[in-house]
Design a protein around this motif. Structure first.
Motif, PDB file in Angstrom:
ATOM      1  N   THR A   1       4.653   5.948 -11.327  1.00 34.16           N
ATOM      2  CA  THR A   1       5.955   5.302 -11.393  1.00 34.16           C
ATOM      3  C   THR A   1       6.212   4.611 -12.725  1.00 34.16           C
ATOM      4  OG1 THR A   1       4.948   3.363 -10.363  1.00 34.16           O
ATOM      5  CG2 THR A   1       6.092   4.899  -8.921  1.00 34.16           C
TER       6      THR A   1
ATOM      7  N   LEU B   1       2.974  -2.053  -2.099  1.00 38.46           N
ATOM      8  CA  LEU B   1       2.307  -0.871  -1.564  1.00 38.46           C
ATOM      9  C   LEU B   1       3.302   0.273  -1.363  1.00 38.46           C
ATOM     10  CD1 LEU B   1      -0.155  -2.462   1.027  1.00 38.46           C
ATOM     11  CD2 LEU B   1      -0.636  -1.627  -1.285  1.00 38.46           C
ATOM     12  N   GLU B   2       4.461  -0.047  -0.832  1.00 35.17           N
ATOM     13  CA  GLU B   2       5.442   1.000  -0.557  1.00 35.17           C
ATOM     14  C   GLU B   2       6.040   1.572  -1.830  1.00 35.17           C
ATOM     15  OE1 GLU B   2       8.362  -0.218   2.279  1.00 35.17           O
ATOM     16  OE2 GLU B   2       6.896  -0.246   3.906  1.00 35.17           O
ATOM     17  N   ASN B   3       6.060   0.773  -2.862  1.00 26.84           N
ATOM     18  CA  ASN B   3       6.698   1.257  -4.086  1.00 26.84           C
ATOM     19  C   ASN B   3       5.757   2.006  -5.010  1.00 26.84           C
ATOM     20  OD1 ASN B   3       9.707   0.402  -4.391  1.00 26.84           O
ATOM     21  ND2 ASN B   3       8.670  -1.214  -3.242  1.00 26.84           N
ATOM     22  N   LYS B   4       4.531   2.167  -4.570  1.00 29.78           N
ATOM     23  CA  LYS B   4       3.600   3.028  -5.294  1.00 29.78           C
ATOM     24  C   LYS B   4       3.516   2.681  -6.771  1.00 29.78           C
ATOM     25  CE  LYS B   4       3.478   5.135  -1.372  1.00 29.78           C
ATOM     26  NZ  LYS B   4       2.397   4.825  -0.431  1.00 29.78           N
TER      27      LYS B   4
ATOM     28  N   LEU C   1      -7.279   1.525  -1.425  1.00 33.68           N
ATOM     29  CA  LEU C   1      -6.241   2.469  -1.835  1.00 33.68           C
ATOM     30  C   LEU C   1      -6.415   2.918  -3.282  1.00 33.68           C
ATOM     31  CD1 LEU C   1      -3.164   0.769  -0.156  1.00 33.68           C
ATOM     32  CD2 LEU C   1      -4.206   2.947   0.477  1.00 33.68           C
TER      33      LEU C   1
END
Lengths: 335, 335
Positions: free
Chosen positions: B59, B110-113, B135
DNA sequence: AATAAAAATGGTTACGTATTCATTTTGTTG
DNA sequence: CAACAAAATGAATACGTAACCATTTTTATT
């Protein structure tokens, strides 16, 4: 990376159902929810917000392009903005922009498809203003505004500059210096204009030797300090265009064992939190209201994002002098 | 929204070629590049970073979970971190976390990687530490550390606490107060331990009436101030666990017309920029080196992100006293 | 028990990009 | 100009999710 498909397989349901469990569980039977949740746990599944953004065409993200937080004004506003956005369930891309990296910052917010933009770094003439308008991205500027006079929250900068000068004039100062910043920013432009107007009203001839422009960096303010203290006829009072400038100047004077306000009076503009500190007590001009500009701006931005409000925002807050301890009448004997 | 397919159609090429023009133009013939660029201009095409992230699985974004910037320490570090990351071409998701919203913040990153995480808000025992490890997300903590003693950059907190107490002890204080924060943070925990050790070494009995814990908010510090000034036998010196606490206390004392250091000595820890201000001159303990912790940490994080370095980072910076103007020998007559 | 309505679930597709592999075009060499 | 290599381009696919529409299952009503 484990995806919702993996979860679906593990739970023996379709990917659609997994999606539903996460977004509209009330549409799914209890046992199915449980099955899916168990699979999610076991696989340590974490939804991918990027993929969601792609299909939903919204990111739940806003971009904040702020001035640098070595200026305490932006400390106050940044906190207010981020907290408000977070409460609304939005993330905030923060960039503390200096002039060189402005373009990158602009590119970044466009490519990342944020849901809204709040920025303090806009120039009086800034093409980004039209770009954002054209792309229909909700945005608002705070502190500074664009010459088009739309989508902004500001204090009454002209009157702030006026009051700042008036304060020193009323105390009896006549040798008053202005320390401002680049005129391509509405704040500096208008505060300066107000300052000049006050001088005119009080019949004080404008003295260009007392008008200074800094780039607001600590270094440039130190350089200016050197210059001012080397003048034959020094000003007895300084109107700083921002509290940040005033605080830096204060630091310079004090560090050189000069007394404020005995040797020189200093008044700022913005009324930042730090100026109220017992050890500082900076006299300044600021909004009559407690709420800071960042907070007002972010509220307006969310009006635009969530309620599709598109009546143009134009907010100018009235100001007053906060008389504290860095200004007084000038010494009788002027060197 | 105009996509690369629209551009392709307009330019009469394939979407693949559009992608190449943007990413590897050297593989495309000059006239084709021109054609495509013209189409991009005409259509006002802007690439979608989310879609790119989805396929590339990165990202170019890092998350910064910082303590609140009403603590000036985090002002200094935030600036350093964001600037460094931006120079590297990364965006920064900033969140100023308080305890209530910590979980949301964790979920969000976490969700936004994000490609990496830098955080100061970790607790001594914090499950997030293991989550991030599991992770395989590059991360580092600054200021605070996790009990596992991995991936951190800190100052020598124990010795900082020790020096802080020693400084007042050597000045002749015996009635010394400690104002700290919750012990589930490594900083408060270890600074306090150092403080206690110094008392022991100097044979001063620990007095629980002088040991205070605040939640670091302005309010709780004001409340504590009320309490301290209402004590029959007041301390002659205060070791504040952070400069932020020290500065708030300073404000309280000064505002009530008490003199620092004449009436009471105050020493902080962190050596934040603001403590050096001429009007403040806070005596404090801080890193011997100029570079702030945020900067050290972000450098290490990028080592991990870009060079896949995975040798564990454990950095503890030595500290010293910065003797300024808020401490002195106690008054002879103790009330 | 028959029927309709409602609830629950699944199959398929689209979002916008980069990548992989296949194909076409261009250039080079003898 | 043939033969081949290299350069340029394109077609198809994957990324992970939500949404749309279709289908199945359950519940309610008579």
């Amino acid at each position: 990376m484990v995806s919702s498909k993996d979860v679906a397989k593990k739970a023996g349901v379709s990917q659609t159902t997994v999606s539903r469990v996460l977004n509209t569980p009330e549409l799914v039977k209890k046992p199915t929810v449980d099955k899916v949740m168990r699979a999610i746990e076991e696989l340590n599944y974490i939804p991918n917000a990027n993929a969601r953004s792609l299909v939903q065409n919204k990111t739940k993200t806003i971009a904040l392009l702020s001035g640098p937080i070595h200026n305490p004004f932006f400390v106050d506003t940044t906190t207010a903005i981020i907290n408000y956005a977070n409460e609304k369930g939005y993330r905030v891309h923060v960039q503390y922009v200096d002039d060189e990296r402005l373009q990158e910052a602009y590119t970044s917010i466009l490519e990342n498809k944020v849901d809204g933009v709040i920025l303090s770094c806009i120039f009086w003439e800034d093409p980004m203003f039209f770009k954002l308008k054209q792309l229909d991205i909700p945005f608002i500027t705070y502190n500074r505004k664009h010459k088009n006079n739309e989508f902004f929250v500001e204090i009454d900068n002209f009157y702030a500059g006026y009051l700042s000068a008036q304060h020193l004039l009323e105390l009896g100062h006549t040798a008053i210096s202005w320390v401002g910043g680049p005129q391509n920013r509405s704040t500096f432009k208008e505060r300066y204009a107000g300052f000049i107007k006050a001088l005119e009203d009080y019949n004080i001839a404008k003295n260009d030797d007392y008008i200074f422009t800094v780039d607001t960096s600590k270094q440039s303010i130190q350089d200016l300090f050197q210059h001012i203290t080397s003048l034959d006829k020094q000003p007895t009072g300084i109107c700083a265009a921002t509290d940040s400038i005033a605080l830096h100047l204060l630091d310079c004077f004090i560090t050189k064992n000069l007394k404020v306000p005995d040797d020189i009076s200093i008044i700022g503009i913005d009324n930042v939190d730090l100026s109220k500190h017992g050890m500082i007590q900076l006299t300044t001009v600021g909004s009559i209201l407690e709420e800071n500009l960042g907070f007002l701006a972010i509220k307006e931005l969310f009006e635009m994002i969530e309620n599709k409000k598109n009546s143009c925002v134009r907010i100018t807050k009235p100001v007053k002098v906060f008389n504290r301890r860095t200004t007084s009448a000038p010494k009788q004997t002027i060197k």
